[in-house]
Scaffold this active site. Sequence first.
Site, PDB file in Angstrom:
ATOM      1  N   PRO A  20     -24.812  77.402  53.945  1.00 55.38           N
ATOM      2  CA  PRO A  20     -25.576  78.632  53.690  1.00 55.38           C
ATOM      3  C   PRO A  20     -25.680  79.547  54.910  1.00 55.38           C
ATOM      4  CG  PRO A  20     -26.631  76.789  52.598  1.00 55.38           C
ATOM      5  CD  PRO A  20     -25.528  76.205  53.428  1.00 55.38           C
TER       6      PRO A  20
ATOM      7  N   GLU B  32     -23.484  79.720  57.368  1.00 50.20           N
ATOM      8  CA  GLU B  32     -22.152  80.299  57.553  1.00 50.20           C
ATOM      9  C   GLU B  32     -21.932  81.449  56.575  1.00 50.20           C
ATOM     10  OE1 GLU B  32     -17.411  79.104  57.062  1.00 50.20           O
ATOM     11  OE2 GLU B  32     -18.922  77.527  57.143  1.00 50.20           O
TER      12      GLU B  32
END
Length: 387
Positions: free
Chosen positions: A250, A252
Amino acid sequence: MAATFRTPAYVSPWLKDEVADVADLARSFFARELTPHTERFAAQHQVDSGTWLAAGQAGLLCISVPEEYGGGGGGFAHEAAVLWEQGKAGDGSLGYSIHSTIVAHYVLAYGSEEQKRSWLPRMASGELIGAIAMTEPSTGSDLQNIRTTARLEDDHYVINGSKTFITNATHGGLIIVVARTGGEGARGVSLIAVETEGLAGFERGRVLSKVGQHGQDTRELSFTDVRVPASNLLGEREGQGFYQLMAQLPQERLAIAITAVGYAELAFELALDYTRQREAFGQKVFDFENTRFTLAEVSTEVLVARTFLDHCVALHVDGQLDAAMASRAKYYSTDLQGTVIDRCVQLFGGYGYMLEYPIGRLYADARVQRIYGGTNEIMKELIARNL
């Protein structure tokens, strides 16, 4: 080459006070260290090693890592400020998010105390560059089907396999390898940190010729009986890798969304600036109704995306960003990035198709944003599972 016009009307709620100071610092850094060298970095397919050292000296690397490990001691908002300014600079060369937003946080979240004290200070200084090796020639978004193996032999892991599309592959001195340590499926996947200097059996493969992001360091990697200490496993035991990936993805994906909206806003500013100066048929291009309507629509779409992005950043700062919301941010922002830049290219006419113009590079760089970090089709699948 930034636009002379910067959108003055809206300031993100998280982009204030000391976070705004970080944004100012990052903006100056990108203008000084990246933008003037865009063509050279593209020709050599990587930034200079000195660029990383300069980023470390400026205090921009690992800015959300605690000070005790050499980082900046800030929160995710500080990280987001750097990512935002990278997008607004139109830079697709420096693999900042991989190094600082992603790899450093895998080490911080799952590394032992010894690992953190060994690697993070050098990552913060720009001496040790991070990369993460997920994708394989036959495995893209489907991380459960990783084929690279890591066999425990005495007190070492023996790694065999190949990886592709790896950002920071040339400069990468610390590579987190997603490898299979057990059986099939998610439970057999582990993360192993590999220090590459002088490592027998490790090879950096060909430089990949991409459609865009020509200045970004992207290569293939191969591992042939590569031996690394068993203590380089991230986490308390084998088989945690897939779940570690799911927990970190998430952040990233939000990082990708931040740069996507930044790129889109830059494209709008470039188009606005250009059409106010360019003349056709005896008047400014901006004075044509089609131009004004297009820019009105694009500016609104970017503002909508930015306010949604601000919501997601606030959720993440509070520890409330889940996988579905991060997937929404990633797919929506990168889709919008592509459509906004495409419409802005049209306003430039033939010059918009030239890589010597920033808008042309933005167009080429944008396409991959809908692919890496999990394709947008996978993002929709993840969202649908939570409906």
